[in-house]
Design an enzyme around this catalytic site. Structure first.
Site, PDB file in Angstrom:
ATOM      1  N   ASN A   9       0.882  -1.170   0.000  1.00  0.00           N
ATOM      2  CA  ASN A   9       0.000   0.000   0.000  1.00  0.00           C
ATOM      3  C   ASN A   9       0.916   1.215   0.000  1.00  0.00           C
ATOM      4  O   ASN A   9       1.530   1.528   1.014  1.00  0.00           O
ATOM      5  CB  ASN A   9      -0.890  -0.021   1.248  1.00  0.00           C
ATOM      6  N   LYS A  11       0.128   4.259  -0.226  1.00  0.00           N
ATOM      7  CA  LYS A  11      -0.467   5.472   0.369  1.00  0.00           C
ATOM      8  C   LYS A  11      -0.218   6.650  -0.575  1.00  0.00           C
ATOM      9  O   LYS A  11      -0.239   6.447  -1.788  1.00  0.00           O
ATOM     10  CB  LYS A  11       0.090   5.683   1.781  1.00  0.00           C
ATOM     11  N   HIS A  94      -9.488   1.558   4.848  1.00  0.00           N
ATOM     12  CA  HIS A  94      -8.196   1.684   5.546  1.00  0.00           C
ATOM     13  C   HIS A  94      -8.361   2.639   6.734  1.00  0.00           C
ATOM     14  O   HIS A  94      -9.123   3.609   6.661  1.00  0.00           O
ATOM     15  CB  HIS A  94      -7.120   2.209   4.578  1.00  0.00           C
ATOM     16  N   GLU A  96      -6.614   4.958   7.802  1.00  0.00           N
ATOM     17  CA  GLU A  96      -6.328   6.373   7.520  1.00  0.00           C
ATOM     18  C   GLU A  96      -7.543   7.044   6.883  1.00  0.00           C
ATOM     19  O   GLU A  96      -7.796   8.231   7.106  1.00  0.00           O
ATOM     20  CB  GLU A  96      -5.077   6.487   6.632  1.00  0.00           C
ATOM     21  N   GLU A 166      -5.377  -4.766  10.499  1.00  0.00           N
ATOM     22  CA  GLU A 166      -4.335  -3.759  10.692  1.00  0.00           C
ATOM     23  C   GLU A 166      -4.587  -3.009  11.993  1.00  0.00           C
ATOM     24  O   GLU A 166      -5.377  -2.051  12.016  1.00  0.00           O
ATOM     25  CB  GLU A 166      -4.350  -2.757   9.532  1.00  0.00           C
ATOM     26  N   GLY A 172       2.752   2.312  10.670  1.00  0.00           N
ATOM     27  CA  GLY A 172       3.727   3.387  10.516  1.00  0.00           C
ATOM     28  C   GLY A 172       4.441   3.751  11.803  1.00  0.00           C
ATOM     29  O   GLY A 172       5.099   4.786  11.889  1.00  0.00           O
ATOM     30  N   SER A 212       3.584  -2.204  10.098  1.00  0.00           N
ATOM     31  CA  SER A 212       5.043  -2.291  10.277  1.00  0.00           C
ATOM     32  C   SER A 212       5.627  -3.643   9.857  1.00  0.00           C
ATOM     33  O   SER A 212       6.564  -4.130  10.490  1.00  0.00           O
ATOM     34  CB  SER A 212       5.429  -1.948  11.717  1.00  0.00           C
TER      35      SER A 212
HETATM   36  P1  13P Z   1       3.185   0.357   7.539  1.00  0.00           P
HETATM   37  O1  13P Z   1       3.646  -0.965   6.952  1.00  0.00           O
HETATM   38  O2  13P Z   1       3.952   1.527   6.994  1.00  0.00           O
HETATM   39  O3  13P Z   1       3.107   0.298   9.025  1.00  0.00           O
HETATM   40  O4  13P Z   1       1.682   0.583   7.002  1.00  0.00           O
HETATM   41  C1  13P Z   1       0.754  -0.427   7.147  1.00  0.00           C
HETATM   42  C2  13P Z   1      -0.464  -0.088   6.380  1.00  0.00           C
HETATM   43  O5  13P Z   1      -1.184   0.835   6.719  1.00  0.00           O
HETATM   44  C3  13P Z   1      -0.765  -0.866   5.168  1.00  0.00           C
HETATM   45  O6  13P Z   1      -2.044  -0.589   4.689  1.00  0.00           O
END
Ligand code: 13P
Length: 248
Positions: A9, A11, A94, A96, A166, A172, A212
Site C-alpha cells: 500500500n 499510500k 483503511h 487512515e 491492521e 507506521g 510495520s
Molecule cells: P506500515 O507498513 O507503513 O506500518 O503501514 C501499514 C499499512 O497501513 C498498510 O495498509
C-alpha cells in the site's frame, strides 16, 4: 487451499515517474512464487503500473473507490473507472480513511457491494486503535467492523473479499503486533466469518496482517497458521525490501 496475498500500500507516495522506475526494478527482482503479489497505488499511478506489470502476474490495486455508479461527485472515482484501467484489487476502509476522510462502516459496506459487482477484489481493512486494545476491546471492535462491512453480502460474494487486520497502533509506528497477537486477531476474524456464513466460507477467505511489516519480521508473521499474507506500507516503497517480504 488459501493462496497468500502480499500487497503493498503505497499510500500517498510516488509520482508516475517514480512508479515506473519502481516497476522496472521490481520486475527484475520478481519471480513466480507461491504467494500472490500486488501494489496498491495512488489513482494517477494505476495505469502506469497495469501496463508495466502486464503478463508478470503482479497485481495492481487502488486504495479507495466511491460506491455510486456515476454522478455529480466531484473528486471521486467509480468502480467502472477502475475496471476500465484493469485494476485487480481495491483497498476499502483503511484506518487512515476512517480517521481522516470520514469513512464509516456504512460507506465501507456500500463500497464492498459496488466492487463485488465486478471482478475487482476488495481488500477490507479492519483494526482497533490503541485505547481499544488497552481496554481489552479489540476482538469486539474488529468483529463489529467485519460484521458491519459484510452486512447484506452473500456467502458467494464474501468469499472473494480479502480482509486485512491492521491494528492502528502498529501502522507506521515501527511497533508490530507480535505474531501471536496478529494470529489471534486473524483467528477472531475467521471465527466471525464462520458465524456470519459457515466454516467452508470462512476457510476460503484470505486474512492478511498489516502494520510495520518489514523483511525482518515477515516470516514470523506469515508463518502463523491464520495469517494469509500481508498489507505492507512503508516497506513496499522499496523494491528490494518488498521482494524480500514476498520471498519470506
Ligand atoms: P506500515 O507498513 O507503513 O506500518 O503501514 C501499514 C499499512 O497501513 C498498510 O495498509
Amino acid at each position: 487451499m488459501r493462496i497468500p496475498l502480499i500487497a503493498g500500500n503505497w499510500k500517498m507516495y510516488k509520482t508516475s515517474a517514480e512508479a515506473a522506475a519502481f516497476a522496472e526494478e521490481f520486475k527484475k527482482l520478481y519471480h513466480d512464487t507461491d504467494v500472490r503479489a500486488a501494489i496498491c497505488a495512488p489513482y494517477t499511478q494505476l495505469e502506469t503500473l497495469v501496463k508495466a506489470f502486464a503478463g508478470t502476474g503482479i497485481g495492481v490495486g487502488a486504495q479507495n473507490v466511491y460506491f455510486e455508479k456515476e454522478g455529480a461527485f466531484t473528486g471521486e472515482i467509480s468502480v467502472d473507472m477502475l475496471k476500465e484501467i484493469g485494476v485487480d484489487y481495491c483497498i476499502v476502509g483503511h484506518s487512515e480513511r476512517r480517521q481522516y476522510f470520514n469513512e464509516t462502516d456504512q460507506s465501507v459496506n456500500r463500497k464492498l457491494k459496488a466492487l463485488l459487482e465486478t471482478e475487482i477484489c476488495p481488500i477490507l481493512c479492519v483494526g482497533e486503535v490503541l485505547e481499544e486494545r488497552e481496554a481489552g476491546r479489540e476482538t469486539e471492535i474488529v468483529s463489529g467492523q467485519v460484521r458491519a462491512a459484510l452486512d447484506g453480502i452473500s456467502a458467494e460474494k464474501a468469499e472473494r473479499i480479502v480482509i486485512a487486520y491492521e491494528p492502528v497502533w502498529a501502522i507506521g509506528t515501527g511497533k508490530t503486533a507480535t505474531p501471536e497477537q496478529a494470529g489471534e486477531m486473524c483467528a477472531c476474524i475467521r471465527q466471525t466469518l464462520e458465524t456470519l456464513y459457515d466454516d467452508v466460507v470462512s476457510d476460503k477467505i484470505i486474512i492478511q496482517y498489516g502494520g510495520s511489516v518489514k523483511p525482518e519480521n515477515a516470516a514470523d508473521i506469515m508463518n502463523m497458521e491464520e495469517i494469509d499474507g500481508a498489507l505492507v506500507g512503508g516497506a513496499s516503497l522499496d523494491p528490494s525490501k518488498f521482494i524480500e517480504i514476498i520471498n519470506f
